[in-house]
Scaffold this motif. Structure first.
Motif, mmCIF file in Angstrom:
data_model
loop_
_atom_site.group_PDB
_atom_site.id
_atom_site.type_symbol
_atom_site.label_atom_id
_atom_site.label_comp_id
_atom_site.label_asym_id
_atom_site.label_seq_id
_atom_site.Cartn_x
_atom_site.Cartn_y
_atom_site.Cartn_z
ATOM 1 N N GLU A 143 22.356 43.931 -15.022
ATOM 2 C CA GLU A 143 23.273 44.951 -14.510
ATOM 3 C C GLU A 143 22.734 46.350 -14.762
ATOM 4 O O GLU A 143 22.872 47.240 -13.902
ATOM 5 C CB GLU A 143 24.655 44.793 -15.153
ATOM 6 C CG GLU A 143 25.464 43.621 -14.605
ATOM 7 C CD GLU A 143 26.812 43.487 -15.265
ATOM 8 O OE1 GLU A 143 27.761 43.081 -14.567
ATOM 9 O OE2 GLU A 143 26.917 43.776 -16.483
ATOM 10 N N PHE A 151 22.593 43.764 -9.187
ATOM 11 C CA PHE A 151 23.667 43.233 -8.338
ATOM 12 C C PHE A 151 24.150 44.277 -7.327
ATOM 13 O O PHE A 151 25.237 44.166 -6.776
ATOM 14 C CB PHE A 151 24.843 42.763 -9.214
ATOM 15 C CG PHE A 151 24.469 41.699 -10.199
ATOM 16 C CD1 PHE A 151 24.362 40.373 -9.823
ATOM 17 C CD2 PHE A 151 24.205 42.027 -11.531
ATOM 18 C CE1 PHE A 151 24.019 39.388 -10.731
ATOM 19 C CE2 PHE A 151 23.861 41.046 -12.445
ATOM 20 C CZ PHE A 151 23.751 39.730 -12.047
ATOM 21 N N GLN A 181 20.830 40.812 -5.588
ATOM 22 C CA GLN A 181 21.714 39.820 -6.195
ATOM 23 C C GLN A 181 21.133 38.418 -6.080
ATOM 24 O O GLN A 181 21.210 37.623 -7.034
ATOM 25 C CB GLN A 181 23.088 39.871 -5.525
ATOM 26 C CG GLN A 181 24.074 38.863 -6.104
ATOM 27 C CD GLN A 181 25.487 39.144 -5.680
ATOM 28 O OE1 GLN A 181 26.129 40.059 -6.178
ATOM 29 N NE2 GLN A 181 26.011 38.359 -4.735
ATOM 30 N N THR A 236 29.163 38.116 -9.257
ATOM 31 C CA THR A 236 28.628 38.118 -7.883
ATOM 32 C C THR A 236 29.703 38.015 -6.813
ATOM 33 O O THR A 236 29.413 38.197 -5.630
ATOM 34 C CB THR A 236 27.655 36.941 -7.703
ATOM 35 O OG1 THR A 236 28.358 35.705 -7.943
ATOM 36 C CG2 THR A 236 26.480 37.056 -8.672
#
Length: 451
Positions: free
Chosen positions: A370, A375, A381, A412
């Motif tokens: 992160e 993401f 992702q 996600t």
């Protein structure tokens, strides 16, 4: 009849404080525990239990013994039943084999040589002249004479012949020294050579208390910096952990194990008051070492260096532990720090705070990804998921696996079923690769690099 080896494992593996504590209210007093004697119905704290020695003693009525004897006397059991009782408490299977023929343990010959060698190394370190430089090095690393004695640290002098001659004087010929891994013969050579020269020596002791080998730290520029004993009948570095002989009871009491990378890391953390500390022997944590830890606890804290190599070792070890159903948490050190320096600088209070902040291995991986924006879009992702799938696959405990799938679904915003299917396919692929690869090179499904 129960084998001598099994009896030794039960005695060494038993947490005598925990076992006796089920029958006697014990309170810690210095290095032992005290309470009223259950055998003469005493009321004062005259009954002493020593976790280090694995023994109890009453200063009034004089009874004494180990955990098996305590259970025999307290529950009025025969020896076999008492050994099985203690074995069950310690996670050790005790099998009674009728009419077993007693035979000496063939490894005893090697243990004898190695114990004598450890004693000799320790004396060399204490020698005013021979061990001066090594003592100065250890003092610089924060170890006083008490700490050196506690961990049995020694020194292998530059004279390669001195130890060999000493062991000869005790009746240990070259063959016995070779068998014990003290001497070795180089490829193409014929003359046995001493394996250690000008090194600080850390004795390696197995979970039953036997000297099985050494780790030697070079004093000069010799390579490798750390050198382990040669593999032998009693020493296979993949099967034991540095410090397990003294840490095993502390691990049970703390209900966790702390794993570091090196000898000095383990020593410094133990000196700071955390005795549930162990270390692999200069290699990545192995399947056998993970299994060994599983005998004593299911919770493991990984406390490795903060550099990139340390992070890689952390996640590799974490996967191996997950395969053995452990709960794995990770400590994050300040940049350019390591467990040894942190423990010496911050002491017990600093370590206690650090361990309280340890987070789950999977959460740590997500946290790192992160921070790098992994993401932020669909392409990133997808790559992040690929990096995290090996950890989900490695999780052998169903609840852990489901928790990881749930956590990744939250991050996600994907369906759990989709992630679960991806993990299953990834696991099938990894198993197929392992089956098709030669045993010596079959991959273990390492976590993908997070950077």
């Amino acid at each position: 009849m129960i084998s001598d080896e099994t009896i030794a494992r039960v005695r060494e593996g038993a947490d005598i404080v925990q076992i006796i504590g089920e029958f006697v209210r014990l309170k810690k007093s210095g290095n032992s525990y005290r309470g009223p004697c259950p055998f003469h119905n005493g009321s004062g704290p005259n009954f002493s239990v020593s976790p280090k020695e694995g023994m109890y003693h009453c200063f009034v009525c004089g009874v004494s013994g180990d955990s098996i004897k305590f259970i025999r006397e307290k529950l009025n059991l025969d020896f076999t039943a008492a050994a099985k009782f203690v074995g069950d408490k310690s996670g050790i299977e005790v099998i009674d084999t009728p009419n077993r023929v007693h035979a000496p343990d063939p490894n005893a010959r090697n243990w004898e040589v190695l114990a004598s060698t450890a004693e000799w190394f320790h004396k060399q370190l204490a020698d005013e002249v021979v061990g001066k430089e090594a003592r100065q090095y250890l003092t610089g690393r924060g170890l006083n004479s008490e700490a050196i004695a506690r961990f049995g640290i020694g020194y292998a002098p530059s004279d390669r012949a001195a130890l060999r001659k000493y062991l000869h004087s005790l009746g240990f010929d070259d063959q016995r020294q070779l068998d014990a891994g003290i001497l070795s013969v180089r490829d193409g050579g014929t003359e046995p050579r001493m394996n250690f020269r000008n090194r600080v020596m850390f004795p390696i002791i197995d979970e039953l208390g036997h000297n099985v080998g050494f780790g030697g730290r070079a004093m000069g520029d010799a390579v490798p910096k750390y050198l382990n004993s040669a593999e032998s009948a009693v020493f296979q570095k993949r099967k034991t952990l540095y410090g397990i002989n003294t840490a095993k009871h502390a691990i049970r009491r703390a209900e966790r194990a702390i794993v570091v990378e090196g000898y000095m890391d383990a020593i410094s953390v133990a000196l700071a008051g955390f005795e549930e500390i162990v270390a692999p022997l200069g290699t990545a944590l192995t399947e056998q070492q993970a299994e060994l830890l599983g005998r004593y606890t299911q919770e493991v804290i990984l406390f490795y260096d903060s550099d990139q190599a340390g992070q890689k070792a952390t996640f590799r070890a974490g996967l191996e532990l997950l395969r053995h159903k452990s709960t794995v948490r990770v400590v994050t050190l300040p940049d350019d720090d390591d467990p040894d320096t942190f423990a010496r600088r911050e002491g017990h209070a600093g370590l206690e705070k650090l361990f309280a902040q340890a987070i789950d291995l999977f959460d740590r991986q997500i946290q790192m990804l992160e921070r790098r924006g992994a993401f932020k879009d669909l392409t990133s992702q997808r790559k992040a998921i690929d990096k995290l799938l090996p950890t989900i696959v490695a999780a052998a405990h169903p609840l852990t696996k489901d928790s990881y799938i749930t956590r990744l679904a939250e991050v996600t915003r994907l369906e759990k079923s989709v992630i679960a299917r991806e993990a299953e396919e990834s696991g099938q692929l990894a198993r197929s690769v392992r089956r098709s690869a030669p045993p010596s090179v079959a991959p273990r499904g390492e976590v993908a690099p997070l950077n």
